[in-house]
Design a protein around this motif. Structure first.
Motif, PDB file in Angstrom:
ATOM      1  N   CYS A 311       0.814  -1.222   0.000  1.00  0.00           N
ATOM      2  CA  CYS A 311       0.000   0.000   0.000  1.00  0.00           C
ATOM      3  C   CYS A 311       0.846   1.270   0.000  1.00  0.00           C
ATOM      4  N   SER A 312       2.142   1.116   0.001  1.00  0.00           N
ATOM      5  CA  SER A 312       3.013   2.290   0.126  1.00  0.00           C
ATOM      6  C   SER A 312       3.384   2.863  -1.235  1.00  0.00           C
ATOM      7  N   ASN A 313       3.400   4.191  -1.320  1.00  0.00           N
ATOM      8  CA  ASN A 313       3.876   4.873  -2.521  1.00  0.00           C
ATOM      9  C   ASN A 313       5.371   5.136  -2.473  1.00  0.00           C
ATOM     10  N   GLU A 314       6.005   4.795  -1.367  1.00  0.00           N
ATOM     11  CA  GLU A 314       7.455   4.968  -1.193  1.00  0.00           C
ATOM     12  C   GLU A 314       7.979   3.732  -0.477  1.00  0.00           C
ATOM     13  N   ALA A 315       7.933   2.603  -1.172  1.00  0.00           N
ATOM     14  CA  ALA A 315       8.106   1.288  -0.546  1.00  0.00           C
ATOM     15  C   ALA A 315       9.387   1.152   0.268  1.00  0.00           C
ATOM     16  N   LEU A 316      10.525   1.516  -0.298  1.00  0.00           N
ATOM     17  CA  LEU A 316      11.796   1.276   0.395  1.00  0.00           C
ATOM     18  C   LEU A 316      11.937   2.156   1.627  1.00  0.00           C
ATOM     19  N   ALA A 317      11.584   3.412   1.507  1.00  0.00           N
ATOM     20  CA  ALA A 317      11.636   4.296   2.670  1.00  0.00           C
ATOM     21  C   ALA A 317      10.674   3.814   3.749  1.00  0.00           C
ATOM     22  N   HIS A 318       9.510   3.367   3.348  1.00  0.00           N
ATOM     23  CA  HIS A 318       8.509   2.866   4.285  1.00  0.00           C
ATOM     24  C   HIS A 318       9.032   1.656   5.060  1.00  0.00           C
ATOM     25  N   VAL A 319       9.687   0.722   4.357  1.00  0.00           N
ATOM     26  CA  VAL A 319      10.223  -0.473   5.015  1.00  0.00           C
ATOM     27  C   VAL A 319      11.254  -0.091   6.063  1.00  0.00           C
ATOM     28  N   LEU A 320      12.168   0.809   5.729  1.00  0.00           N
ATOM     29  CA  LEU A 320      13.203   1.214   6.684  1.00  0.00           C
ATOM     30  C   LEU A 320      12.582   1.873   7.921  1.00  0.00           C
ATOM     31  N   ARG A 321      11.566   2.683   7.729  1.00  0.00           N
ATOM     32  CA  ARG A 321      10.919   3.316   8.885  1.00  0.00           C
ATOM     33  C   ARG A 321      10.295   2.263   9.796  1.00  0.00           C
ATOM     34  N   PRO A 326      13.818   4.984  11.066  1.00  0.00           N
ATOM     35  CA  PRO A 326      12.996   6.057  10.481  1.00  0.00           C
ATOM     36  C   PRO A 326      13.828   7.192   9.891  1.00  0.00           C
ATOM     37  N   GLY A 327      14.911   7.547  10.571  1.00  0.00           N
ATOM     38  CA  GLY A 327      15.742   8.634  10.061  1.00  0.00           C
ATOM     39  C   GLY A 327      16.368   8.295   8.728  1.00  0.00           C
ATOM     40  N   ILE A 328      16.931   7.075   8.629  1.00  0.00           N
ATOM     41  CA  ILE A 328      17.556   6.662   7.368  1.00  0.00           C
ATOM     42  C   ILE A 328      16.490   6.475   6.291  1.00  0.00           C
ATOM     43  N   GLY A 329      15.309   5.990   6.696  1.00  0.00           N
ATOM     44  CA  GLY A 329      14.214   5.871   5.740  1.00  0.00           C
ATOM     45  C   GLY A 329      13.835   7.215   5.152  1.00  0.00           C
ATOM     46  N   ASN A 330      13.809   8.238   6.007  1.00  0.00           N
ATOM     47  CA  ASN A 330      13.500   9.580   5.509  1.00  0.00           C
ATOM     48  C   ASN A 330      14.584  10.093   4.571  1.00  0.00           C
ATOM     49  N   VAL A 331      15.838   9.794   4.904  1.00  0.00           N
ATOM     50  CA  VAL A 331      16.946  10.219   4.034  1.00  0.00           C
ATOM     51  C   VAL A 331      16.873   9.490   2.693  1.00  0.00           C
ATOM     52  N   LEU A 332      16.522   8.185   2.731  1.00  0.00           N
ATOM     53  CA  LEU A 332      16.383   7.446   1.480  1.00  0.00           C
ATOM     54  C   LEU A 332      15.266   8.051   0.628  1.00  0.00           C
ATOM     55  N   GLY A 333      14.167   8.416   1.275  1.00  0.00           N
ATOM     56  CA  GLY A 333      13.093   9.072   0.541  1.00  0.00           C
ATOM     57  C   GLY A 333      13.554  10.376  -0.072  1.00  0.00           C
ATOM     58  N   LEU A 334      14.373  11.119   0.695  1.00  0.00           N
ATOM     59  CA  LEU A 334      14.912  12.376   0.177  1.00  0.00           C
ATOM     60  C   LEU A 334      15.836  12.121  -1.014  1.00  0.00           C
ATOM     61  N   ALA A 335      16.666  11.065  -0.922  1.00  0.00           N
ATOM     62  CA  ALA A 335      17.575  10.719  -2.024  1.00  0.00           C
ATOM     63  C   ALA A 335      16.788  10.355  -3.270  1.00  0.00           C
ATOM     64  N   ALA A 336      15.722   9.566  -3.082  1.00  0.00           N
ATOM     65  CA  ALA A 336      14.892   9.200  -4.227  1.00  0.00           C
ATOM     66  C   ALA A 336      14.242  10.439  -4.836  1.00  0.00           C
ATOM     67  N   GLY A 337      13.814  11.344  -3.963  1.00  0.00           N
ATOM     68  CA  GLY A 337      13.197  12.572  -4.451  1.00  0.00           C
ATOM     69  C   GLY A 337      14.139  13.404  -5.290  1.00  0.00           C
ATOM     70  N   PHE A 338      15.422  13.415  -4.923  1.00  0.00           N
ATOM     71  CA  PHE A 338      16.406  14.167  -5.697  1.00  0.00           C
ATOM     72  C   PHE A 338      16.825  13.422  -6.965  1.00  0.00           C
ATOM     73  N   ALA A 339      16.861  12.089  -6.883  1.00  0.00           N
ATOM     74  CA  ALA A 339      17.470  11.309  -7.953  1.00  0.00           C
ATOM     75  C   ALA A 339      16.510  10.927  -9.075  1.00  0.00           C
ATOM     76  N   LEU A 340      15.255  10.653  -8.746  1.00  0.00           N
ATOM     77  CA  LEU A 340      14.330  10.156  -9.766  1.00  0.00           C
ATOM     78  C   LEU A 340      14.111  11.115 -10.938  1.00  0.00           C
ATOM     79  N   PRO A 341      14.162  12.435 -10.744  1.00  0.00           N
ATOM     80  CA  PRO A 341      13.989  13.304 -11.914  1.00  0.00           C
ATOM     81  C   PRO A 341      15.013  13.066 -13.021  1.00  0.00           C
ATOM     82  N   SER A 342      16.195  12.530 -12.676  1.00  0.00           N
ATOM     83  CA  SER A 342      17.183  12.246 -13.714  1.00  0.00           C
ATOM     84  C   SER A 342      16.684  11.165 -14.666  1.00  0.00           C
ATOM     85  N   VAL A 343      15.837  10.251 -14.149  1.00  0.00           N
ATOM     86  CA  VAL A 343      15.282   9.208 -15.003  1.00  0.00           C
ATOM     87  C   VAL A 343      14.227   9.805 -15.937  1.00  0.00           C
TER      88      VAL A 343
END
Length: 519
Positions: A311-321, A326-343
């Motif tokens: 049910c998660s729209n941010e699966a990997l960050a959600h799993v880590l939380r 939770p802190g690393i999960g949030n950072v992973l979400g932030l990394a994905a947010g910065f990185a995905l636009p390159s795709v």
């Protein structure tokens, strides 16, 4: 065969040589471009979609999708090293099967890249919303972060990123090639962090039942997760910008695919083993709703306790939380947010290259590839592409977009597999610096794998593919058939229409030439 209007390889190569792009990319840059194109929404978001379709058996889905892509990559590597020109599968089909099938493949590539860019934009939206909520405490209205499929009105963050990337591609920046390489590193580090934390936390109980929905579900999930591997073929669209393409194109294709496959399997083990990935089952019907459907949205809304990964729209960050980071999960979400636009950028860039070559061949209006006088970019085709990507991202779910994109990709891969066998027969003596091993086994298996996965796509994705193909054929017979260079007798280089737009556009805005000026 004249009625098929086959364009000779010698003519294609000579045309590319006369109107070539600056060759500035090496093996490392191509591998980074490949990884940048591959790692994206597929692994960061579609892991949850695949889990809903197959549960823990999605590990088999990763392997199956990787095998099909690996077989296709071996075919791509030989063709790209033998015919190092832009246009990818479209160009190969033109030289092998003729104009009409080349048009079908090129039209399918448009579906692949444009819809893929939309899917990535929607995937980025999920992570961006999570970042705002967990870092800044800002919770956006559900009506503005979901399309009608999930009870919302419009996916506004997906719209914003699509518009921003379109503007970047139109204007161009000197730093974009460097930014792309940096974002590749960010994505790899994010996945590495997830693997290091999640895999050791895996528990065997989470893998049982391994196939809750049957063996066929693993193939069905593979037809979705296949999207996670799409992007390596974009390397071949940069063939005319590559130094020593006979050597570097195969390296870039295969190296990027191998690296990403290893990451994906480790990530899959981490998601399943550490948190669980069982599908949601409707208690009334006893079936598992398809990801992205209103039924699935209703089940997730009614779920109590910790949110299931499906049910998660941010699966990997959600799993880590959920597993205590939770802190690393949030950072992973932030990394994905910065990185995905390159795709998104890579997919839209690849489509403009396919459009560009089709326009050069006269199959599309020459105005589409008009170069902006100031920015030196194909601004018209980029804006048309951007508008289509924005609309699709605004209203459709990521899973359906990925499946639709896969239809175009599988079509292109299928014809590439056929093309390599045909060229082995028709051009056996042509120089091949890379030869596909066991080609008479690899190519048929690649073609069969593409047909298998296409057969397991959702009926919506199949209907969109055939509808899109029908629209393309109508356009071809009304416009391209009578206006193509081959139809007008302009197949030879010395007879080319001087009005055909030159390919004076860099592979990514700001790639530098050895002389220090922008290409």
């Amino acid at each position: 065969m004249a009625n098929w209007r086959i364009k000779s390889l010698d003519s294609i190569l000579a045309t590319a040589e006369k109107k070539a792009l600056t060759r500035s990319l090496g093996a490392f840059q191509l591998t980074m471009l490949g990884i940048g194109g591959i790692i994206g929404t597929g692994i960061f978001v579609l892991t949850a979609e695949a889990a809903q379709v197959a549960g823990p058996a999605m590990l088999i889905s990763f392997v199956l999708a990787a095998v099909v892509c690996g077989l296709a990559a071996l075919c791509y590597a030989e063709l790209a090293s033998m015919v190092p020109v832009s246009g990818s599968a479209y160009t190969y089909s033109y030289a092998t099967f003729g104009e009409i099938l080349a048009w079908v493949v090129g039209w399918a590539l448009v579906l692949e890249y444009a819809v893929a860019a939309s899917a990535v934009a929607v995937g980025w939206s999920g992570y961006a919303v999570g970042v705002l909520q967990n870092f800044a405490g800002i919770e956006l209205p559900q009506a503005l972060v979901n399309g009608p499929y999930a009870g919302g009105l419009i996916n506004l963050p997906a719209v914003l990123i699509a518009v921003a990337v379109t503007a970047l591609l139109v204007v161009g920046t000197k730093e974009s090639a460097t930014v792309n390489a940096v974002l590749v590193v960010v994505k790899v580090l994010a996945l590495t962090a997830f693997v290091v934390l999640a895999v050791p936390a895996a528990q065997s109980d989470n893998f049982v039942p391994f196939m809750p929905l049957g063996a066929g579900s693993a193939v069905a999930a593979a037809s979705i997760i296949f999207f996670a591997f799409v992007g390596f073929d974009a390397v071949s669209t940069a063939a005319e910008e590559t130094k020593d393409p006979q050597r570097n194109i195969p390296i870039g294709l295969i190296a990027s695919l191998v690296i990403c496959t290893a990451f994906y399997l480790l990530v899959g083990v981490g998601v399943i083993g550490s948190y669980g990935a069982q599908p949601m089952i409707d208690a009334v019907t006893g079936t598992a709703p398809f990801p992205g459907s209103p039924e699935m949205a209703a089940l997730c809304a009614a779920a109590e306790g910790a949110k299931p990964v499906v049910c998660s729209n941010e699966a990997l960050a959600h799993v880590l939380r959920e597993i205590g980071y939770p802190g690393i999960g949030n950072v992973l979400g932030l990394a994905a947010g910065f990185a995905l636009p390159s795709v998104v950028l890579m997919m839209m860039f690849a489509q403009t290259r396919v459009f560009f070559v089709m326009s050069r061949d006269g199959l599309l209006p020459k105005g589409l590839s008009k170069i902006h006088p100031k920015f030196k970019t194909p601004h018209i085709v980029t804006m048309v592409t951007g508008a289509a990507v924005t609309v699709a991202a605004a209203f459709f779910p990521v899973g359906q977009l990925a499946s639709v994109s896969n239809g175009g990709t599988l079509c292109a891969f299928f014809f590439v597999a056929l093309a390599i066998m045909a060229l082995r027969r028709s051009n056996p003596d042509r120089k091949r610096s890379f030869r596909t091993p066991a080609v008479w086994l690899v190519a048929p298996l690649a073609a069969a794998g593409c047909l298998l996965l296409f057969g397991f796509l959702s009926w919506v994705a199949q209907a969109v593919f055939f509808g899109w193909a029908a629209i393309g054929l109508v356009f071809y017979f009304l416009y391209g058939r009578s206006r193509s260079n081959v139809a007008m007798g302009l197949d030879e280089v010395n007879e080319l229409d001087p009005n055909i737009p030159p390919q004076g556009v860099p592979p990514l805005p700001g790639i530098h030439t050895p002389g220090g000026k922008d290409a």
